[in-house]
Design an enzyme around this catalytic site. Structure first.
Site, PDB file in Angstrom:
ATOM      1  N   GLU A 286       1.494   7.586 -61.050  1.00  0.00           N
ATOM      2  CA  GLU A 286       2.111   7.759 -59.723  1.00  0.00           C
ATOM      3  C   GLU A 286       3.590   7.364 -59.754  1.00  0.00           C
ATOM      4  OE1 GLU A 286      -2.044   6.148 -57.672  1.00  0.00           O
ATOM      5  OE2 GLU A 286      -0.280   4.872 -57.854  1.00  0.00           O
ATOM      6  N   PRO A 287       4.417   8.045 -60.533  1.00  0.00           N
ATOM      7  CA  PRO A 287       5.843   7.694 -60.528  1.00  0.00           C
ATOM      8  C   PRO A 287       6.496   8.052 -59.196  1.00  0.00           C
ATOM      9  CG  PRO A 287       5.254   9.106 -62.402  1.00  0.00           C
ATOM     10  CD  PRO A 287       4.124   9.161 -61.429  1.00  0.00           C
ATOM     11  N   GLY A 288       7.566   7.367 -58.883  1.00  0.00           N
ATOM     12  CA  GLY A 288       8.388   7.715 -57.727  1.00  0.00           C
ATOM     13  C   GLY A 288       9.822   7.895 -58.163  1.00  0.00           C
ATOM     14  N   ARG A 289      10.422   6.798 -58.585  1.00  0.00           N
ATOM     15  CA  ARG A 289      11.823   6.778 -59.003  1.00  0.00           C
ATOM     16  C   ARG A 289      12.121   7.834 -60.068  1.00  0.00           C
ATOM     17  NH1 ARG A 289      14.709   2.093 -58.738  1.00  0.00           N
ATOM     18  NH2 ARG A 289      12.711   1.008 -58.517  1.00  0.00           N
ATOM     19  N   CYS A 357      29.935  -6.887 -42.320  1.00  0.00           N
ATOM     20  CA  CYS A 357      30.462  -8.251 -42.395  1.00  0.00           C
ATOM     21  C   CYS A 357      29.457  -9.162 -43.105  1.00  0.00           C
ATOM     22  CB  CYS A 357      30.768  -8.769 -40.989  1.00  0.00           C
ATOM     23  SG  CYS A 357      31.635 -10.350 -40.975  1.00  0.00           S
ATOM     24  N   GLU A 358      29.255  -8.897 -44.393  1.00  0.00           N
ATOM     25  CA  GLU A 358      28.363  -9.674 -45.242  1.00  0.00           C
ATOM     26  C   GLU A 358      28.981  -9.737 -46.635  1.00  0.00           C
ATOM     27  OE1 GLU A 358      25.417 -11.044 -44.500  1.00  0.00           O
ATOM     28  OE2 GLU A 358      24.827 -10.093 -42.596  1.00  0.00           O
TER      29      GLU A 358
END
Length: 432
Positions: A286-289, A357-358
Site C-alpha cells: 500500500e504505497p502512497g508517497r 509568524c513562526e
C-alpha cells in the site's frame, strides 16, 4: 504552455525525478496562468510510478495510500489502472468511491475511528465488498454494533517500526493495531462472530529507505508467520508501503526491485516458520508517497529579499501553511530558481522563509541559490505527497491552487481559496 511544449514525457521511466529534471519554462507558464503559490502535479509521472511498482511486485495486490494526495485526478488516474484505495478516514472512502474505485477495491483502515466515520462506512448502501480494517477489539465491537457484516481485515502491531521521522514510525507504536501476541486470538474471534475475515494488515512507517529496510523485512517475516498461525483462510496479508523517495539532490534512488525481492523472501520465510504448509495468502502492498512525491512541485514567488550578517532571507508567498513538512518533520525539499537568467547569477547562501509568524516557517535553510530578486519564481521539489493534503488556514491564510498536467495539458484541480472562503463557515453559521 502551448501543446505541452517542453513538458517531461513518460517515454522513459527513471527511478526518480529530481527537481532539476523539471523544465523551467513550462513551470513559469503555469505560474503565469494560475498564480502562486501553486501545486503542479504531473499525472504521467504518477502513471510511470505505478508501472514501476507493478513491475517490481508483479504478483502482489497493489493499493494506494490515499492520504498522500487525494486530488481527484490522481485518484482517477490510479483507479483507471486497477490500483486499490487504502483509506484512513471516511472522507477518503467517499473521495475514492466518487473517483471511480470499485467498492471491492476500497479498504478502510482507520485508527481509533470516530463514531460518525464508522456510521458512514458501515452504512454505505454501495459497500459492494469494501474491506473494513479494525485495530482493536473495541473497534470490532463497534463495527458489530452497527450491523456491518462485510469483509474484515485485522490490523496488527508487529512491534517493529521504521520511517524517516519518529512521528511517522507506526509499527511499534501502541496506537496502531492489535498487539502481535494477541493478534491470532482477535482474528479468530472475528471469524467466530460471523465476520468474513479476509486479511491481516501491518505498516512499519513512512519514508522507509536504507537501514530501515531491515525493519521492514522483519515486519514482513512476522506477518508471514502470523498468517500461517491463523486457522481461517485469508485472501491477503498487507504489509503497508512507506517506500522512501530521495528528497535530497544527492540521495540515491530506492532500489525498488531489491526491496521487492527482500519483501517476498521475508514473507516466504515467515510463512515457512508457521504451522501451515499450504501456499500463503496474496501479499499486498500500500504505497502512497512512492506514487506521487516526485510527480509534484510547489511553485512560489519571492516577495522580500533581506540580506543579514548570517544569510540572505528570501521571503516567499508559500510557507508552513502551504507545505508543512519542513516545519513538522524537519524535512528537506530541494529548492530551485526558475528565472531565465538564473544560470548567470552568483550563488549566495539563503534561507527561504514563508509569511507565517513562526520561527519554524522556513522551507529551506542554508541553501545556495542564484542571487535572489523580488518577483523571482522558485520551485520546491518532491511536493506531490503530503503537500496540499496537509495545507491549512493557519493565520487565516487561503490555501493554494492545484493544477494537474497530463500529456502536457494543464487543468485546474483546486482553485485558490479567497479570504471569503476562509471565513465562509463562520458566516454561514451566523446566517443559520
Amino acid at each position: 504552455m502551448a501543446d505541452g511544449e517542453g513538458w517531461p514525457t513518460s517515454t522513459d521511466n527513471p527511478a526518480v525525478r529530481r527537481l532539476s529534471d523539471w523544465p523551467a519554462e513550462p513551470l513559469r507558464d503555469l505560474a503565469d496562468e494560475f498564480g502562486t503559490p501553486l501545486y503542479a502535479l504531473d499525472l504521467d509521472r504518477v502513471k510511470a510510478n505505478t508501472g514501476r511498482l507493478r513491475s517490481a511486485f508483479p504478483e502482489a495486490d497493489l493499493s494506494y495510500a490515499v492520504k498522500a494526495n487525494t486530488t481527484r485526478p490522481v485518484l482517477e488516474t490510479l483507479a483507471n489502472r486497477g490500483v486499490g484505495a487504502e483509506c484512513a478516514a471516511a472522507g477518503e472512502v467517499q473521495r475514492s468511491l466518487a473517483a471511480g474505485f470499485p467498492p471491492h477495491r476500497v479498504r478502510y483502515t482507520a485508527v481509533n475511528p470516530p463514531a460518525r466515520d464508522l456510521d458512514y462506512v458501515c452504512g454505505l448502501d454501495d459497500a459492494g465488498g469494501m474491506i473494513l480494517t479494525v485495530g482493536a477489539m473495541d473497534t470490532l465491537n463497534r463495527v458489530a454494533e452497527r450491523g456491518f457484516d462485510g469483509r474484515l481485515c485485522v490490523r496488527i502491531n508487529p512491534g517493529v517500526g521504521a520511517g524517516h521521522h519518529a512521528k511517522v514510525s507506526t509499527g511499534a507504536e501502541p496506537k496502531f493495531g492489535v498487539p502481535y501476541d494477541r493478534a491470532a486470538t482477535v482474528a479468530r474471534r472475528a471469524a467466530d462472530r460471523g465476520f468474513e475475515l479476509v486479511g491481516l494488515h501491518a505498516h512499519a512507517g513512512s519514508g522507509i529507505a536504507g537501514d530501515d529496510l531491515s525493519d521492514h523485512r522483519e515486519l514482513v517475516r512476522r506477518m508471514g508467520t502470523l498468517a500461517a498461525d491463523v486457522e481461517d483462510r485469508l485472501d491477503f496479508v498487507a504489509v503497508g508501503g512507506g517506500f522512501g523517495v530521495p528528497y535530497r539532490e544527492d540521495d540515491p534512488a530506492l532500489d525498488l526491485d531489491a526491496v521487492a525481492a527482500a519483501t517476498r523472501e521475508a514473507y516466504a520465510e515467515g510463512w515457512r516458520g508457521g504451522a501451515n504448509d499450504t501456499a500463503p495468502p496474496q501479499l499486498a502492498i500500500e504505497p502512497g508517497r512512492y506514487f506521487v512525491a516526485d510527480a509534484g512541485v510547489l511553485l512560489t514567488t519571492v516577495n522580500t529579499v533581506k540580506p543579514t550578517p548570517e544569510t540572505t532571507v528570501v521571503g516567499v508567498d508559500a510557507g508552513m501553511t502551504t507545505l508543512v513538512r519542513p516545519a513538522m518533520y524537519g524535512s528537506y525539499h530541494a529548492i530551485r530558481g526558475l528565472e531565465p537568467d538564473t544560470p548567470r547569477r552568483e550563488l549566495v547562501p539563503c534561507d527561504v522563509s514563508g509569511p507565517v509568524c513562526e520561527t519554524a516557517d522556513v522551507l529551506g535553510r542554508d541553501r545556495s541559490l542564484p542571487d535572489p530578486a523580488r518577483g523571482d519564481l522558485l520551485a520546491v521539489g518532491n511536493a506531490g505527497a503530503y503537500g496540499y493534503e496537509m495545507s491549512s488556514n493557519y493565520n487565516s491564510r487561503p490555501r493554494p491552487a492545484v493544477v494537474a498536467v497530463e500529456h502536457g495539458e494543464p487543468r485546474l484541480v483546486a482553485r485558490r481559496e479567497t479570504l471569503a472562503d476562509v471565513t465562509r463557515f463562520e458566516a454561514e453559521a451566523e446566517d443559520s
